[in-house]
Design an enzyme around this catalytic site. Structure first.
Site, short mmCIF file in Angstrom:
data_model
loop_
_atom_site.label_atom_id
_atom_site.label_comp_id
_atom_site.label_asym_id
_atom_site.label_seq_id
_atom_site.Cartn_x
_atom_site.Cartn_y
_atom_site.Cartn_z
CG HIS A 57 1.79 18.70 -17.02
ND1 HIS A 57 0.66 19.54 -17.33
CD2 HIS A 57 3.12 19.24 -16.73
CE1 HIS A 57 1.34 20.82 -17.54
NE2 HIS A 57 2.56 20.77 -17.23
CG ASN A 130 0.53 25.56 -19.33
OD1 ASN A 130 0.48 24.55 -19.28
ND2 ASN A 130 1.45 26.38 -19.05
CE1 TYR A 338 8.68 20.77 -19.97
CE2 TYR A 338 6.86 19.49 -20.67
CZ TYR A 338 7.35 20.48 -20.18
OH TYR A 338 6.55 21.17 -19.55
#
Length: 496
Positions: A57, A130, A338
């Site tokens: 990303h 997504n 994350y």
């Protein structure tokens, strides 16, 4: 005469931004002096301007907007930001490609990420979704391998279709997502005309401890590019999608999406045909119809891309009361991965950066100190549990929230099974939903034929005939005509 002046970061003014202090020799410039703090700071900072690029990303557009509740949700969640119709919540959105580097062409075929930070009155809520409703894997240990196979070869440093297809043949649960990837959805014509999906199963919870499973979808009018259009745009303007979004917002053409949920009771989940925690599967709308809950609008571009978007950090672990994780193993892994990536990229106090800081009160005295802490650090308040001392003026009372609602977690799903080392096996069931998607693709004139070409132009670069044949065999498990069509188009290109 311009009376403005510049200063160093500490505030000390200096006369010119374009001169350095030098030892003058015979009328010309000479060696610089260490006392030229302006020069030293300028050079030192320049070498440190970039922060580590996201492993995935890396390239993205970003903007700010507002979430508006359109329908009553009180029967399924106690989340404050969904508590009443017309309630508005500001948010930050980052829409990214996945595999490419920061300088890559954003119109290249790829999945697109949707990272949305809602600044609710009960703290931040991150929706990290997504633009496809499923994903390539259902076991998180495969996540690094998946992404390595889509990136550059470790020797040649070139994209390598052999790696790509070798991974997917070895892990064929990914073929449902590959059907989306090589359809027209893989090349969106605009970030403004692209849907977003949670993929994962989450929970909407209530204060009484009850909950429902949900999947979230954000819908708009979808527009896609053909393979040829996406390739041409990549060569002419590799930042086409970023530019399109920025310019639309600048001229007041604000993009909008309608937000829906699919709702499943725990009892329905126990007996459903597919494992609801399997990210390679969807919940068909005929079984669980879409229920509208809100709308979102993007209406403001970032003031500075680096501070607002590049430093933004998103994680599915960032939740509020009324919204909770499920037992989805890929989601459970992301809850750690994350924030860990954010601590690496931005430092342990990344939540204090303005673009990440919540608008709601924060009182977290057990998380303090650390590199680049620029808060009040809770003054003299105890930094340990069980203290009998009274908190100081830094204490923030989270008003209006009952203690029973503070936790985002419900009781673990006892019916899901026992703890074990689990090996995921691919069965005929894994090809049922891809076959249904192939039928949907066939409803649009020419889309199936374009799908053949989209796969063939990539697969024809695979050197090993046996690996190409393994790909044809797996597509044939979806649909015999699909396998035959991909083979015909691919081998024609190989023979050329």
């Amino acid at each position: 005469m311009d009376q403005r002046y510049y200063t160093l970061a500490e505030g000390c003014p200096y006369p010119s931004a374009s001169t350095s202090v030098q030892f003058r020799n015979n009328g010309g410039g000479g060696p610089g002096l260490l006392q030229d703090i302006q020069l030293i700071e300028t050079l030192a900072h320049f070498a440190r301007e970039r922060i580590p690029e996201r492993v995935v990303h890396a390239k993205a557009a970003g903007a700010f907007g507002e979430f508006t509740v359109t329908d009553d949700c009180s029967d399924i969640t106690s989340a404050s930001f969904l508590s009443k119709v017309d309630k508005k919540t500001p948010f930050l959105l980052r829409i990214s490609t996945v595999g490419g580097e920061a300088g890559s062409a954003d119109s290249s075929r790829d999945v697109h990420g949707w990272a949305m930070k809602l600044f609710t009155d009960e703290g931040n809520l991150d929706w990290v979704f997504n633009n496809t409703p499923v994903f390539f894997i259902r076991d998180p240990i495969k996540f690094p391998s998946l992404n390595r196979s889509h990136k550059r070869h470790p020797q040649t440093h070139l994209p390598d279709p052999n790696m790509f297809w070798d991974f997917h043949v070895g892990n064929p649960e990914s073929f449902h997502e590959l059907m989306h990837f090589f359809s027209d959805r893989g090349t969106p014509a605009s970030l403004r005309h692209m849907n977003a999906y949670s993929g994962h199963t989450y929970k909407f919870t209530k204060e009484d401890g009850s909950f429902n499973y949900v999947k979230i979808q954000m819908k708009t009018s979808v527009k896609n590019l053909t393979k040829e259009e996406s390739v041409n745009i990549a060569g002419e303007n590799p930042d086409f999608l970023l530019q399109d979004l920025f310019e639309a917002i600048e001229k007041g053409d604000y993009p909008t999406w309608t937000v829906y949920v699919q709702v499943m009771s725990p009892e329905q989940a126990e007996n459903y045909r597919w494992n609801i925690f399997d990210m390679t599967k969807v919940w068909p709308h005929k079984d669980f119809p879409l229920r509208r809950i809100g709308s979102i609008t993007l209406d403001r571009n970032p003031l500075n891309y680096f501070t607002d978007i590049e430093q933004a950090a998103f994680s599915p672990s960032t939740m509020v009361p009324g919204f909770a994780p499920s037992a989805d193993p890929v989601l459970q892994a992301r809850l750690f991965s994350y924030p860990d990536a954010a601590r690496y990229r931005l430092g342990v106090n990344y939540q204090q950066l303005p673009t990440n800081a919540p608008k709601a009160p924060v009182y977290c005295p057990f998380q303090r100190d650390g590199l680049m802490n620029f808060s009040n650090d809770y003054g003299a308040d105890p930094n340990y549990v069980g203290s009998s001392l009274q908190p100081t003026k830094f204490y923030q009372d989270v008003k209006g929230v009952k203690a029973s609602a503070l936790s985002t977690f419900t009781e673990h799903e006892k019916w899901t099974g026992e703890v074990c080392t689990f090996q995921s096996h691919v069965t005929d069931e894994d090809f049922v939903q891809p076959a249904a998607l192939w039928d949907v693709i066939g409803r649009e004139a020419g889309h199936q034929q374009r799908f053949f070409g989209n796969v063939a132009i990539h697969l024809c670069q695979v050197k090993h005939p046996s690996l190409r044949q393994a790909v044809y065999d797996l597509f044939s498990r979806v649909n015999p005509d699909l396998g035959a069509g991909v083979k015909k188009e691919t081998e024609a290109l190989v023979s050329h």
